[in-house]
Design a protein around this motif. Structure first.
Motif, PDB file in Angstrom:
ATOM      1  N   ASP A 239      -2.513   8.190  -1.104  1.00  0.00           N
ATOM      2  CA  ASP A 239      -2.179   7.056  -1.962  1.00  0.00           C
ATOM      3  C   ASP A 239      -0.689   6.722  -1.865  1.00  0.00           C
ATOM      4  N   TRP A 242      -0.103   5.137   1.581  1.00  0.00           N
ATOM      5  CA  TRP A 242      -0.743   3.828   1.683  1.00  0.00           C
ATOM      6  C   TRP A 242       0.074   2.780   0.916  1.00  0.00           C
ATOM      7  N   ASN A 243       0.642   3.205  -0.214  1.00  0.00           N
ATOM      8  CA  ASN A 243       1.463   2.320  -1.047  1.00  0.00           C
ATOM      9  C   ASN A 243       2.959   2.620  -0.865  1.00  0.00           C
ATOM     10  N   ALA A 246       5.987   0.646  -2.293  1.00  0.00           N
ATOM     11  CA  ALA A 246       6.332   0.701  -3.721  1.00  0.00           C
ATOM     12  C   ALA A 246       7.522   1.607  -3.987  1.00  0.00           C
ATOM     13  N   ARG A 308      -2.895   4.739 -10.552  1.00  0.00           N
ATOM     14  CA  ARG A 308      -2.931   3.673  -9.551  1.00  0.00           C
ATOM     15  C   ARG A 308      -2.954   2.292 -10.190  1.00  0.00           C
ATOM     16  N   ASN A 311       0.578   1.459 -11.725  1.00  0.00           N
ATOM     17  CA  ASN A 311       1.572   1.211 -10.679  1.00  0.00           C
ATOM     18  C   ASN A 311       1.307  -0.098  -9.949  1.00  0.00           C
ATOM     19  N   SER A 312       0.041  -0.378  -9.671  1.00  0.00           N
ATOM     20  CA  SER A 312      -0.307  -1.615  -8.973  1.00  0.00           C
ATOM     21  C   SER A 312       0.063  -2.834  -9.816  1.00  0.00           C
ATOM     22  N   ASN A 315       3.897  -3.216  -9.710  1.00  0.00           N
ATOM     23  CA  ASN A 315       4.381  -3.680  -8.416  1.00  0.00           C
ATOM     24  C   ASN A 315       4.002  -5.144  -8.171  1.00  0.00           C
TER      25      ASN A 315
END
Length: 421
Positions: A239, A242-243, A246, A308, A311-312, A315
């Motif tokens: 994760d 992948w992110n 961020a 997740r 944070n998503s 962002n």
């Protein structure tokens, strides 16, 4: 090159215990890593056993470990520069410029996995890393010291606007520890960004895999507890990579200088203490009942979902506050022109991502049972770290946003855990 003679902006307030902390932490944290690894390998697994399980100096060095650490950092450096993925810009610096970053951490993880699979298929005994764990940690610690020394000396050739505001106190011990330069680079190779997510984070899951292979050597098959620990922590690393983009807005990249604190944390502390559960299970196997397994998986799933989703949302709001997924959220205007979220995940508590992090950390430890506190070292340490990090963030936001931050705190009174803290 010309030595920088411009006087940089300075902050007089020191963090992490000031000069005393900067003197003690670089000594005691490396010793803590070696002690924890030594305890993991003892039959009792007790943190407070007497006499303490101090390793013989002869077991702290192995030339093979130095070769492995050097090769590993070299491999990840090569993968970092591999022309795949996309290039992203960081936040604006004090001089108005934006640095560019190669975003290919997930590709590096996948390519590392393929190389690792090839090595195992060719008969390489990955489980031998369990026997080399202390020399590997010693080499990683030495690399951290050498890198921090290079960063400190090199920072005196950096322009004033490239220095971290909190790393220029004039005290060599503190500045070496906290980091003078904000984004040190060799050409386009960003040293802090590379260390943040590459050698240590990917190395963490490789060491976990080595612990599982060692368990297979000892007991013919991996235990369910070992599979859970490996699976949970692999998901976390996947994760993060992948992110990867961020991380460009985090405190580590935006605010903190790159010195011993981050170098040691990235290269030694993360890979050798975050995976203590897997090492513990090699020597102290545990069997789990089906209801226990289901409960632990659900806890990790809940933590990951909160982590997740929050944070998503943050962002996405930073990238495009008018996006349909965040446009409906309530905000508070600030004097800087930015807006603070007061609904959605960030109206639930001030740091919902930290709450998810703590729940996941607990789920990683539970497969080890309750007979020892050692597997819970990570969740205890990480909870303390997040509380401290939250306090640092609180001070910076209050100084930056003033009365708007006070209004936000009244609207969102709980910091990490709703109705508790």
């Amino acid at each position: 090159m010309k030595l920088n003679k411009h006087k940089p902006a300075q902050l007089t307030e020191m963090e992490f215990g000031g000069i005393l902390g900067a003197t003690c932490i670089p000594v005691f944290l490396p010793l803590t890593v070696l002690y924890l690894l030594s305890v993991c390998r003892t039959p009792s697994g007790a943190l407070l056993q007497w006499p303490p399980p101090l390793p013989h100096p002869a077991f702290l060095w192995d030339p093979l470990a130095a070769v492995i650490i050097t090769g590993w950092i070299g491999l990840q450096s090569a993968l970092y520069q591999f022309p795949v993925g996309r290039v992203s810009e960081g936040l604006a610096l004090r001089d108005g410029t934006r640095l560019k970053y190669q975003i290919n951490g997930f590709h590096a993880l996948c390519m590392t996995a393929m190389l690792l699979g090839l090595c195992v298929s060719l008969g390489m005994p990955l489980g031998y890393l369990f026997d080399l764990i202390l020399p590997l940690a010693v080499c990683a610690i030495c690399v951290s010291y050498l890198l921090a020394l290079y960063l400190y000396i090199g920072s005196f050739w950096a322009p004033a606007h490239a220095l971290a505001l909190g790393g220029n106190t004039g005290n060599p011990l503190y500045d070496f520890f906290i980091g003078r330069e904000l984004n040190p680079r060799i050409g386009s190779f960003d040293l802090k960004f590379f260390c943040e997510l590459r050698p240590g984070l990917i190395g963490w899951v490789v060491l976990n895999m080595a612990m599982m292979m060692k368990e297979v050597e000892l007991r013919d098959s991996p235990s369910l507890a070992m599979l859970l620990v490996n699976g949970f922590q692999l998901l976390y690393v996947m994760d993060a990579l992948w992110n990867e983009e961020a991380v460009l807005t985090t405190m580590d990249i935006v605010h903190d200088g790159f010195g011993f604190m981050l170098a040691f944390g990235d290269l030694a502390w993360v890979p050798f203490t975050y995976g203590l559960q897997a090492m513990f299970l090699v020597v102290h196997p545990r069997s789990l009942s089906p209801p226990t397994v289901i409960g632990i998986i659900l806890l990790n799933g809940l933590g990951y979902y909160i982590f997740r989703k929050s944070n998503s949302q943050k962002n996405q709001f930073r990238r495009d506050p008018n996006h349909r997924s965040v446009a409906h959220l309530e905000t508070i205007a600030t004097a800087t022109g930015k807006r603070l979220l007061v609904s959605g995940w960030w109206g639930f508590v001030r740091h919902p991502n930290y709450l998810g992090d703590i729940l996941m950390a607990l789920a990683w430890s539970l497969p080890c049972g309750f007979s020892h506190i050692l597997p819970y070292f990570y969740v205890i340490y990480f909870s303390i770290l997040l509380v401290h990090r939250e306090a640092r963030d609180e001070r910076q936001c209050r100084a930056k946003y003033g009365i708007a931050w006070d209004n936000y705190c009244r609207r969102v009174p709980y910091r990490i855990i709703p109705y508790i803290y």
